[in-house]
Design an enzyme around this catalytic site. Sequence first.
Site, PDB file in Angstrom:
ATOM      1  N   ASP A  33       4.520 -15.510  12.477  1.00 16.15           N
ATOM      2  CA  ASP A  33       4.717 -14.143  12.481  1.00 16.15           C
ATOM      3  C   ASP A  33       6.128 -13.643  11.900  1.00 16.15           C
ATOM      4  O   ASP A  33       6.863 -12.837  12.336  1.00 16.15           O
ATOM      5  CB  ASP A  33       4.698 -13.518  13.953  1.00 16.15           C
ATOM      6  CG  ASP A  33       3.125 -13.581  14.560  1.00 16.15           C
ATOM      7  OD1 ASP A  33       2.663 -13.726  13.825  1.00 16.15           O
ATOM      8  OD2 ASP A  33       3.509 -13.125  15.820  1.00 16.15           O
ATOM      9  N   LYS A  49      -4.262 -12.426  14.127  1.00 16.02           N
ATOM     10  CA  LYS A  49      -3.585 -11.630  15.745  1.00 16.02           C
ATOM     11  C   LYS A  49      -3.532 -11.280  16.151  1.00 16.02           C
ATOM     12  O   LYS A  49      -2.585  -9.762  15.628  1.00 16.02           O
ATOM     13  CB  LYS A  49      -3.331 -12.737  17.146  1.00 16.02           C
ATOM     14  CG  LYS A  49      -1.450 -13.019  15.908  1.00 16.02           C
ATOM     15  CD  LYS A  49      -0.920 -14.388  16.894  1.00 16.02           C
ATOM     16  CE  LYS A  49       0.391 -14.656  16.741  1.00 16.02           C
ATOM     17  NZ  LYS A  49       1.421 -12.918  17.352  1.00 16.02           N
ATOM     18  N   CYS A  66       6.068 -14.640  20.637  1.00 15.85           N
ATOM     19  CA  CYS A  66       4.950 -16.138  20.185  1.00 15.85           C
ATOM     20  C   CYS A  66       5.525 -17.108  19.762  1.00 15.85           C
ATOM     21  O   CYS A  66       4.366 -18.313  19.789  1.00 15.85           O
ATOM     22  CB  CYS A  66       4.968 -14.986  19.131  1.00 15.85           C
ATOM     23  SG  CYS A  66       4.377 -13.264  19.398  1.00 15.85           S
TER      24      CYS A  66
END
Length: 204
Positions: A15, A113, A158
């Site tokens: 990310d 996601k 994450c």
Amino acid sequence: MPKQNQNNSALIVIDIQNDFCPGGALAVADGDSIVAGVNQEIERFDHVILTQDWHPAGHSSFASSHADRMPYEMITMPYGKQTLWPDHCIQGSHGAEFHEQLQWTKAELIIRKGYRTAIDSYSAFFENDHMTPTGLGGYLRERGIKDITLAGLATDFCVAYSALDAIAQGFKVTVLPDLSRAIDMGGSLQTMMSQMRNAGVSFR
């Protein structure tokens, strides 16, 4: 550091997107400072995978989707506790794009996601119900990859959830703390570092 020889190893970059970097909607402090080091790791690894937060507008994890709620409040969803976030990484937006200096084109796979409106997703392996898979585990096993290294944003969300799920899936896991940055809400960084260490995650 020499190039990693890894027919059975992969780097998973978590990310590194505009909204998680300074100036973004959910900025992680110094989030962009890791990009150069992550690029060096990308060069070292033969197999590189990226994750990308990819929310539809009006996602259920956004505080704006709940009356009288503010970002960073905790609520209970059907799948358990959920932190409410500012609107971020909306599909097709500039905030959802990878940081412009990230050398991401070498990636063999991009896992998106958080695209299901009713459920958030921190981990690269499962949605936040811990039951709905992203397909990454099966992909890695089919490719014969057994050893994964994680870096990115954010360490205590994450990255950590991905590391813990990877251990539970039977992979050998290394996290690069110097190439990750944390949100660190209420001691979450220390909590998740301890959980990762206790689960058998290695750090480099």
